[in-house]
Design an enzyme around this catalytic site. Structure first.
Site, short mmCIF file in Angstrom:
data_model
loop_
_atom_site.label_atom_id
_atom_site.label_comp_id
_atom_site.label_asym_id
_atom_site.label_seq_id
_atom_site.Cartn_x
_atom_site.Cartn_y
_atom_site.Cartn_z
N LYS A 92 56.34 67.44 23.12
CA LYS A 92 55.62 66.81 24.21
C LYS A 92 56.54 65.98 25.09
O LYS A 92 57.44 65.30 24.59
CB LYS A 92 54.52 65.90 23.67
CG LYS A 92 53.41 66.60 22.92
CD LYS A 92 52.37 65.59 22.47
CE LYS A 92 51.25 66.24 21.68
NZ LYS A 92 50.23 65.26 21.27
N GLY A 165 41.19 61.80 18.37
CA GLY A 165 41.39 62.26 17.00
C GLY A 165 40.19 62.02 16.11
O GLY A 165 40.31 62.01 14.89
N GLY A 226 39.31 67.55 19.25
CA GLY A 226 38.08 67.52 18.47
C GLY A 226 37.85 68.74 17.61
O GLY A 226 36.78 68.87 17.01
N GLY A 247 45.18 68.95 16.18
CA GLY A 247 45.86 67.67 16.16
C GLY A 247 46.41 67.34 14.79
O GLY A 247 45.99 67.90 13.76
N SER A 248 47.34 66.40 14.74
CA SER A 248 48.00 66.06 13.47
C SER A 248 47.05 65.37 12.50
O SER A 248 47.36 65.26 11.31
CB SER A 248 49.21 65.16 13.73
OG SER A 248 48.83 63.97 14.39
#
Length: 306
Positions: A92, A165, A226, A247-248
């Site tokens: 990123k 998150g 999400g 996402g992480s």
């Protein structure tokens, strides 16, 4: 140098091609290699190995410490991850921060994600992605945003939803439906209505016309934000996306490998309810942990996540 036109290649057929060796055409084809896959956000080598073992088509490296101003990840971490995986590695960069992009290209990342999830470095301008050899990913919330990012040189569009998150998919679904709904409206328009529509959504006319011809965005489109269960992933795929970002936070708690594998398999078999039922068995309890409470969400800092 910026290309004179946009090249789109689907099923080995070119829609337009203004140059025999068009740099943007090459970037678009590199991005299409990810089509139908899952891109997993990771913060260290352990997570990268889990994602690769689970079948991710690529990984995207982000900062491990989300407190304070969120920036590009440490180049040393990216190099370490590149040494332990064989799948493509993204990283990123902040919106408008072309120097971060220059650094990421110099250390050999396969794709750069100009991420609005990070802290902004320039609130007026995006990176001119045509100045780089590496393909770029860019986010959008609507069709006008998406086509503007393509004009700037984005080879993959990330339809962005929730960035906290918290495992809330409603915003992602809203934005995916908005993009796909506008494309359906555009496809059914008379040609003489396209000029007004392009002005209405603040998008380049030639790309709007090309989207009308294709019946879809001229580059691959992934959904992000999400997506916490196999059903979530299959939902956005059935709505018309080409893949998903995870996402992480998917690595929170035990059995993270099992969770990642379940979602990746759901993306691959998004139209098969029997496979989706199988992938959902025994993992939904662990997915429930991803519904973070308000205090935990506040602790995640300004950086956010996919």
């Amino acid at each position: 140098m910026e290309d004179d036109g946009v090249v789109t290649v689907y099923n080995n057929s070119a829609i337009t091609d203004t140059k025999k060796k068009n740099q943007f055409s090459i970037k678009v084809q590199l991005a299409q290699m990810l089509r139908g896959g899952t891109i997993v956000e990771v913060v260290n080598t352990e997570q990268a190995k889990i994602a690769q073992g689970a079948g991710a088509c690529a990984i995207v490296v982000s900062e491990s410490n989300q407190s304070g101003i969120s920036r590009m990840p440490d180049p040393l971490v990216i190099k370490e991850i590149k040494r332990v995986v064989s799948i493509p590695v993204m990283a990123k960069a902040r919106v408008g921060h072309f120097v971060e992009a220059q650094i990421l290209e110099a250390i050999g990342v396969d794709y750069i994600d100009e991420s609005e999830v990070l802290a902004l470095s320039d609130d007026q301008n995006y990176i001119n992605k045509h100045n780089f050899r590496v393909p770029f990913v860019a986010g959008c919330q609507g069709l006008g945003d998406a086509l503007s990012r393509v004009r700037e040189g984005a080879a993959l569009i990330r339809i962005q939803g929730d960035v906290s998150g918290n495992g809330d998919i409603v915003e992602t679904v809203r934005n995916v439906r908005s993009v796909m709904g506008n494309i359906r409206v555009l496809t059914n328009m008379d040609d003489d209505e396209v000029f007004a529509f392009a002005k209405k959504i603040s998008a380049p006319y030639d790309l709007v016309a090309q989207t009308k011809q294709l019946g879809r965005l001229p580059v691959v489109q992934f959904a992000a934000g999400g997506i916490a269960t196999p059903a979530d992933a299959a939902l956005v795929m059935q709505l018309g996306c080409d893949g998903v970002f995870l996402g992480s936070e998917i690595f929170t708690g035990p059995d993270s490998g099992k969770r990642v594998r379940a979602i990746i398999r759901a993306v691959m078999h998004y139209n098969d309810p029997h496979v989706l039922a199988e992938t959902s068995c025994g993992v939904l309890d662990s997915f429930a942990r991803l519904n973070l409470n308000e205090d935990e969400g506040e602790q995640s800092g300004n950086g956010g996540t996919y």
